[in-house]
Design a protein around this motif. Structure first.
Motif, PDB file in Angstrom:
ATOM      1  N   CYS A 168      -5.721   4.537   2.788  1.00  0.00           N
ATOM      2  CA  CYS A 168      -5.448   4.338   4.216  1.00  0.00           C
ATOM      3  C   CYS A 168      -4.657   5.553   4.717  1.00  0.00           C
ATOM      4  O   CYS A 168      -3.514   5.762   4.298  1.00  0.00           O
TER       5      CYS A 168
ATOM      6  N   LEU B  52      -7.228  -1.541  13.098  1.00  0.00           N
ATOM      7  CA  LEU B  52      -7.346  -2.898  13.644  1.00  0.00           C
ATOM      8  C   LEU B  52      -6.446  -3.058  14.861  1.00  0.00           C
ATOM      9  O   LEU B  52      -6.871  -3.524  15.917  1.00  0.00           O
TER      10      LEU B  52
ATOM     11  N   ASN C 281      -2.022  -7.808  12.172  1.00  0.00           N
ATOM     12  CA  ASN C 281      -2.302  -6.372  12.384  1.00  0.00           C
ATOM     13  C   ASN C 281      -2.656  -6.126  13.848  1.00  0.00           C
ATOM     14  O   ASN C 281      -3.776  -5.739  14.190  1.00  0.00           O
TER      15      ASN C 281
ATOM     16  N   TYR D  40       0.806  -1.224   0.000  1.00  0.00           N
ATOM     17  CA  TYR D  40       0.000   0.000   0.000  1.00  0.00           C
ATOM     18  C   TYR D  40       0.841   1.277   0.000  1.00  0.00           C
ATOM     19  O   TYR D  40       0.286   2.378   0.145  1.00  0.00           O
TER      20      TYR D  40
ATOM     21  N   GLY E 259      -0.491   4.400  12.339  1.00  0.00           N
ATOM     22  CA  GLY E 259      -1.077   3.304  13.126  1.00  0.00           C
ATOM     23  C   GLY E 259      -1.950   2.406  12.273  1.00  0.00           C
ATOM     24  O   GLY E 259      -1.699   2.219  11.088  1.00  0.00           O
ATOM     25  N   CYS E 260      -2.990   1.854  12.875  1.00  0.00           N
ATOM     26  CA  CYS E 260      -3.893   0.953  12.147  1.00  0.00           C
ATOM     27  C   CYS E 260      -5.155   0.799  12.992  1.00  0.00           C
ATOM     28  O   CYS E 260      -5.047   0.531  14.197  1.00  0.00           O
TER      29      CYS E 260
HETATM   30 FE1  SF4 Z   1      -4.858  -0.942   9.148  1.00  0.00          FE
HETATM   31 FE2  SF4 Z   1      -6.690  -1.011   7.255  1.00  0.00          FE
HETATM   32 FE3  SF4 Z   1      -4.743   0.764   7.071  1.00  0.00          FE
HETATM   33 FE4  SF4 Z   1      -4.209  -1.849   6.715  1.00  0.00          FE
HETATM   34  S1  SF4 Z   1      -5.475  -0.567   5.438  1.00  0.00           S
HETATM   35  S2  SF4 Z   1      -3.052  -0.377   7.958  1.00  0.00           S
HETATM   36  S3  SF4 Z   1      -5.669  -2.780   8.139  1.00  0.00           S
HETATM   37  S4  SF4 Z   1      -6.298   0.691   8.698  1.00  0.00           S
END
Ligand code: SF4
Ligand code: 13P
Length: 349
Positions: A302, A132, A158, A69, A129-130
Motif C-alpha cells: 500500500c 477507499l 475507511n 500494515y 491517504g486511502c
Molecule cells: Fe486504503 Fe487499501 Fe491502503 Fe488500506 S490497503 S489504506 S484500504 S488503499
C-alpha cells in the motif's frame, strides 16, 4: 508536503541518528521481534531512530497506535498498540496519553481525533491517504440515500470524517457481517467498498445490500485466476484473503478475515505454509512470532501506508506536527456512527 531534505538535516543536527551497531546490539529485545525479516545491517540503521522516538514518546506522554500494515521497524520497534482498524479505534478510546501518534493512514488519525477531541492527534505524513476513503464524499452518501429511500447507510471505517458524519453506522472489516445482520432494515447501503459489500452480501443472503463503487488499490489486484494458479503451483499452501479482495478471489481462499482475523487464523491453525492475500507487511510483522510458518507468495504494497517512516514519526513527535483537526459539528455526528460500531462490536455483533 513535507520538505524531507530540510527535515532530515534538522533531525541530524538534533539527534544522533548515524547507523550504530553498538546501540543495535544493546536493543536486542526490540530486534528479536523482527530478526527474521530485518537484516542486522538494517537494524543498525533503524535502532538510533527507534531509541530517539521511544525517548521522545515518554517526554511528550505520547502513545503510538500502529496499523498491522506498518513496516516491521515501526510495528515492533516503536508501537504501543498494534492492530486492525477496529482495534486501533477501540484503543483510541482507552488511552490516557496526551498525544496520539497515528502510524497508519489519514482516516485512522481522524477516527482517533473524533474519539478524542481534547487530545493531540499527530499524523506523520498527511499525504498517507486511502483509495477507499478518497472514493466517496458526503454528497455520495446523500446520492445513495436518494436512490434507496429509507435504507440505512453503513460506511466502512475507511472513510473521511464527513462521510462518517453522513452515515448511520460505521463498520470494520472484522465484523461487517455481524453489524449488517444486527440491522433491522431489509435493504442496506454499504459504502464505499464494493468488494467488502459483495463479500458481506454473500454471507447475509436474507438482506438486500447495495453498494458504492469504491475499491482498495491493494486488494483489488488479486484475481481468482492468480490465486487458483498459485494454489496449483504450491499445493498445500493455506490461502488467507482480506475481504477487500474481489469475491471471486475470496471464494478461492481457505479463510477470509480482517488483518486481526488473519493473525488469529494463523495463530490458531499454524499452517506449514501460508499465502496472505493482503498488504506485504502483514506477513513480515507476524513472521517472527510464527517461525513454524513459511509465508510465501506475492503480496501488494500500500503506497499510502508506506509513506509512514521512522524518520517522519520522529519529526512528527519532535515538531508536534501535523495535528489532526475535525470540525466539531462533523466530529459530533461522526462520533455517533463510530461509537455505534464500537458498541455493536463489543456486543459481538
Ligand atoms: Fe486504503 Fe487499501 Fe491502503 Fe488500506 S490497503 S489504506 S484500504 S488503499
Ligand atoms: P483492517 O486492518 O481493519 O482489516 O483493514 C485493512 C485495511 O486495508 C486498512 O486500511
Amino acid at each position: 508536503m513535507l520538505d524531507m531534505p530540510a527535515i532530515r538535516a534538522d533531525l541530524h543536527d538534533l539527534y544522533d541518528l548515524a547507523p550504530n551497531p553498538g546501540l543495535a546490539a544493546r536493543m536486542q529485545t526490540e530486534y528479536s521481534r523482527m530478526a527474521r525479516v530485518v537484516p542486522p545491517a538494517d537494524w543498525a540503521i533503524h535502532a538510533p531512530y527507534v531509541a530517539a522516538i521511544n525517548a521522545l514518546k515518554r517526554e511528550r506522554n505520547a502513545t503510538i497506535l500502529a496499523h498491522n500494515y506498518m513496516t516491521p521497524e515501526i510495528f515492533h520497534g516503536i508501537a504501543d498498540v498494534v492492530g486492525d482498524s477496529l482495534q486501533l479505534a477501540v484503543e483510541a478510546t482507552r488511552t490516557e496519553a496526551d498525544v496520539i501518534v497515528q502510524c497508519g493512514v489519514h482516516f485512522m488519525a481522524e477516527t482517533s481525533k473524533i474519539l478524542n477531541p481534547a487530545k493531540t492527534v499527530l499524523m506523520p505524513d498527511m499525504a498517507a491517504g486511502c483509495s477507499l476513503a478518497d472514493s466517496i464524499t458526503a454528497d455520495g452518501v446523500a446520492e445513495m440515500r436518494a436512490r434507496y429511500p429509507g435504507a440505512p447507510v453503513v460506511s466502512y471505517v475507511n472513510t473521511t470524517a464527513e462521510v462518517k458524519a453522513a452515515s448511520d453506522i460505521c463498520c470494520p472489516s472484522s465484523n461487517a457481517v455481524q453489524i449488517i445482520r444486527a440491522l433491522e432494515a431489509e435493504t442496506i447501503i454499504m459504502t464505499p467498498d464494493k468488494y467488502l459489500a459483495q463479500n458481506v452480501a454473500a454471507q447475509v443472503p436474507e438482506k438486500r445490500i447495495v453498494w458504492w463503487e469504491g475499491s482498495c488499490i491493494v486488494h483489488e489486484q488479486y484475481t481468482a485466476e492468480d490465486i487458483r494458479a498459485f494454489r496449483e503451483w504450491n499445493p498445500g499452501t493455506r490461502i488467507i484473503a482480506h475481504p477487500e479482495c474481489p469475491p471471486e478471489g475470496v471464494a478461492e481462499a481457505d479463510f477470509s478475515g480482517s488483518t486481526k482475523g488473519i493473525l488469529d487464523y494463523v495463530s490458531a491453525e499454524r499452517p506449514e505454509r501460508a499465502m496472505l492475500v493482503t498488504e506485504c507487511s502483514m506477513a513480515s510483522n507476524i513472521s517472527d512470532a510464527h517461525p513454524e510458518v513459511e509465508f510465501i507468495g506475492p503480496c501488494n504494497m500500500c503506497p499510502h501506508m508506506k509513506k509512514i517512516t521512522l524518520e517522519k514519526v520522529l519529526w512528527s513527535l519532535h515538531s508536534m506536527t501535523t495535528q489532526i483537526e475535525v470540525a466539531p459539528d462533523v466530529a459530533d455526528s461522526a462520533r455517533l456512527a463510530v461509537q455505534r460500531m464500537i458498541d455493536l462490536s463489543a456486543r459481538g455483533g
